[in-house]
Design a protein around this motif. Structure first.
Motif, short mmCIF file in Angstrom:
data_model
loop_
_atom_site.label_atom_id
_atom_site.label_comp_id
_atom_site.label_asym_id
_atom_site.label_seq_id
_atom_site.Cartn_x
_atom_site.Cartn_y
_atom_site.Cartn_z
N LEU A 130 0.84 -1.20 0.00
CA LEU A 130 0.00 0.00 0.00
C LEU A 130 0.87 1.25 0.00
CD1 LEU A 130 -2.59 1.77 0.59
CD2 LEU A 130 -2.09 1.34 3.02
N ASP A 131 1.86 1.30 0.89
CA ASP A 131 2.68 2.50 1.02
C ASP A 131 3.54 2.72 -0.22
OD1 ASP A 131 1.62 3.25 3.46
OD2 ASP A 131 3.04 2.04 4.60
N MET A 132 3.90 1.65 -0.90
CA MET A 132 4.62 1.80 -2.16
C MET A 132 3.69 2.36 -3.23
SD MET A 132 7.67 1.40 -3.27
CE MET A 132 8.83 0.74 -4.46
N LEU A 133 2.45 1.91 -3.24
CA LEU A 133 1.47 2.41 -4.22
C LEU A 133 1.24 3.90 -4.06
CD1 LEU A 133 -0.83 1.78 -6.39
CD2 LEU A 133 -2.37 1.67 -4.40
N ILE A 134 1.06 4.35 -2.84
CA ILE A 134 0.70 5.75 -2.60
C ILE A 134 1.91 6.63 -2.27
CG2 ILE A 134 -1.62 5.10 -1.86
CD1 ILE A 134 -0.82 5.58 1.03
N THR A 135 3.10 6.05 -2.41
CA THR A 135 4.37 6.75 -2.13
C THR A 135 4.32 7.45 -0.76
OG1 THR A 135 3.72 8.76 -3.39
CG2 THR A 135 4.92 7.04 -4.57
N ASN A 136 4.12 6.64 0.25
CA ASN A 136 4.05 7.14 1.63
C ASN A 136 5.45 7.11 2.25
OD1 ASN A 136 3.28 7.88 4.20
ND2 ASN A 136 2.36 5.92 4.73
N PHE A 179 11.05 4.32 -5.94
CA PHE A 179 10.71 4.95 -4.66
C PHE A 179 11.67 4.40 -3.60
CE2 PHE A 179 7.74 5.30 -0.89
CZ PHE A 179 7.72 6.68 -0.86
N PRO A 180 12.92 4.85 -3.63
CA PRO A 180 13.95 4.25 -2.75
C PRO A 180 13.68 4.42 -1.27
CG PRO A 180 14.79 6.23 -3.87
CD PRO A 180 13.48 5.89 -4.52
N ILE A 181 12.82 5.38 -0.91
CA ILE A 181 12.51 5.60 0.51
C ILE A 181 11.87 4.37 1.14
CG2 ILE A 181 11.16 7.07 2.09
CD1 ILE A 181 11.43 9.32 0.01
N ILE A 182 11.38 3.45 0.32
CA ILE A 182 10.73 2.25 0.86
C ILE A 182 11.69 1.45 1.73
CG2 ILE A 182 11.26 0.61 -1.00
CD1 ILE A 182 7.82 1.12 0.75
N LYS A 183 13.00 1.63 1.53
CA LYS A 183 13.97 0.89 2.34
C LYS A 183 13.87 1.23 3.82
CE LYS A 183 17.98 4.04 2.01
NZ LYS A 183 17.27 5.20 1.43
N ASN A 184 13.26 2.38 4.14
CA ASN A 184 13.11 2.80 5.54
C ASN A 184 11.81 2.31 6.18
OD1 ASN A 184 15.52 4.32 5.33
ND2 ASN A 184 14.39 6.04 4.42
N HIS A 185 11.00 1.57 5.45
CA HIS A 185 9.70 1.16 5.97
C HIS A 185 9.85 0.24 7.17
CE1 HIS A 185 5.54 -0.20 6.11
NE2 HIS A 185 5.24 0.65 5.14
N VAL A 186 9.12 0.53 8.22
CA VAL A 186 9.25 -0.20 9.47
C VAL A 186 8.89 -1.68 9.33
CG1 VAL A 186 6.90 0.38 10.24
CG2 VAL A 186 8.65 -0.15 11.93
N LEU A 187 8.02 -2.01 8.38
CA LEU A 187 7.59 -3.40 8.23
C LEU A 187 8.32 -4.16 7.13
CD1 LEU A 187 3.70 -3.07 8.64
CD2 LEU A 187 5.41 -3.67 10.36
N LEU A 188 9.24 -3.51 6.45
CA LEU A 188 9.92 -4.19 5.35
C LEU A 188 10.62 -5.48 5.77
CD1 LEU A 188 10.47 -4.02 2.33
CD2 LEU A 188 12.52 -2.68 2.83
N PRO A 189 11.28 -5.52 6.95
CA PRO A 189 11.91 -6.80 7.33
C PRO A 189 10.91 -7.95 7.49
CG PRO A 189 12.80 -4.99 8.63
CD PRO A 189 11.62 -4.44 7.89
N GLN A 190 9.67 -7.64 7.84
CA GLN A 190 8.65 -8.69 8.04
C GLN A 190 7.86 -9.00 6.77
OE1 GLN A 190 6.34 -8.42 11.78
NE2 GLN A 190 7.42 -6.50 12.18
N ALA A 191 8.08 -8.20 5.72
CA ALA A 191 7.26 -8.31 4.51
C ALA A 191 7.83 -9.36 3.56
CB ALA A 191 7.16 -6.95 3.83
N SER A 192 7.71 -10.61 3.94
CA SER A 192 8.31 -11.70 3.16
C SER A 192 7.38 -12.26 2.09
CB SER A 192 8.74 -12.83 4.11
OG SER A 192 7.63 -13.32 4.84
N LEU A 193 6.17 -11.74 1.98
CA LEU A 193 5.20 -12.28 1.00
C LEU A 193 4.71 -11.17 0.06
CD1 LEU A 193 3.13 -14.59 3.39
CD2 LEU A 193 4.92 -15.27 1.78
#
Length: 264
Positions: A130-136, A179-193
């Motif tokens: 979602l956050d990648m879609l809306i560039t959050n 959107f390279p800022i996605i690397k800072n997303h708090v849930l990225l480590p858990q987003a395995s799917l």
């Protein structure tokens, strides 16, 4: 056929206290329907553009079956806040007369703590998608913008989404850019799917949904930024941005996976 999207409208009747955790100084307030709301002011920070981002981001999340507090239009009377002693808050209230946006207050909710709480990997992947879609840019360890309430995760504060709003003439480029800022997303480590999330969520959205969604953006918010003289032209830009962004979901999912691989 897509169902029409409607938001309730309320009148703010009492300013309770500022919520100083937010950079735009939202407030807890009572409305005339008997409920408490977190009030987002049109006179704060990025002004109406933040409210548009909040509105679109929240309702897209809801369409994806992610939990978001109810959003309502909140009317602020010109006389409201005249007795407020804090000059900063009084100026904010004066600059926010008219139509604002508010989220239903989740009493007793606690901030999501990524170090102490783990999520289902598919849910984490859906939120990252979602956050990648809306560039959050604003769901980080420093500011998770997620609450735990009744043992469920709720998403709040999408006002820092849709970065293209601040460089209006290049919206097409923003829709397809990385959107390279996605690397800072708090849930990225858990987003395995992420692939599973992409396959499921992109089927739930459509150009027709986006067309219906942008219709609820108030004209006065669209015109306030001065980007377009016709509110319908402005709506079309938001609709086209989202449609183009969605058509590139496979590409941005791979980009997100690459960011996650580099992270872990």
């Amino acid at each position: 056929m897509e169902k029409e999207i409607n938001l309730r409208s309320v009148n703010v009747i009492r300013y309770i206290l500022p919520l100083r955790e937010g950079g735009s100084l939202p407030a807890l307030a009572d409305a005339d329907d008997g409920f408490k709301y977190v009030l987002k002011f049109r006179g704060a920070g990025q002004r109406e553009k933040a409210l548009i981002a909040e509105l679109l981001g929240g309702e897209i999340a809801r369409k994806l079956s992610l939990k978001v507090p109810e959003l309502v239009f909140a009317e602020l009377d010109p006389a409201f806040g005249r007795s407020e002693g804090d000059e900063e808050i009084q100026d904010l209230l004066k600059g926010s007369q008219g139509l604002n946006l508010a989220l239903h207050f989740l009493s007793g909710a606690i901030n999501y703590d990524a170090l102490a709480m783990t999520l289902d990997p598919l849910l984490a992947s859906k939120i990252v998608w979602l956050d990648m879609l809306i560039t959050n840019v604003d769901r980080t360890f420093r500011n998770t913008n997620m609450l735990m309430w009744n043992r469920e995760l709720w998403l709040i504060d999408h006002g820092a989404s849709f970065l293209f709003q601040h460089n209006w003439t290049n919206w097409e480029k923003s829709a397809t850019n990385q959107f390279p800022i996605i690397k800072n997303h708090v849930l990225l480590p858990q987003a395995s799917l992420l692939e599973e999330a992409n396959a499921e969520l992109k089927q739930l959205l459509s150009p027709e949904f986006f067309e219906n969604l942008v219709q609820i953006i108030p004209d006065e918010w669209l015109l306030a930024g001065g980007d377009e003289e016709d509110p319908n032209q402005a709506r079309k830009v938001y609709q086209d941005f989202l449609t183009l962004r969605l058509s590139n979901s496979d590409q941005f999912t791979k980009e997100t996976q690459d960011a996650r691989t580099a992270l872990i």
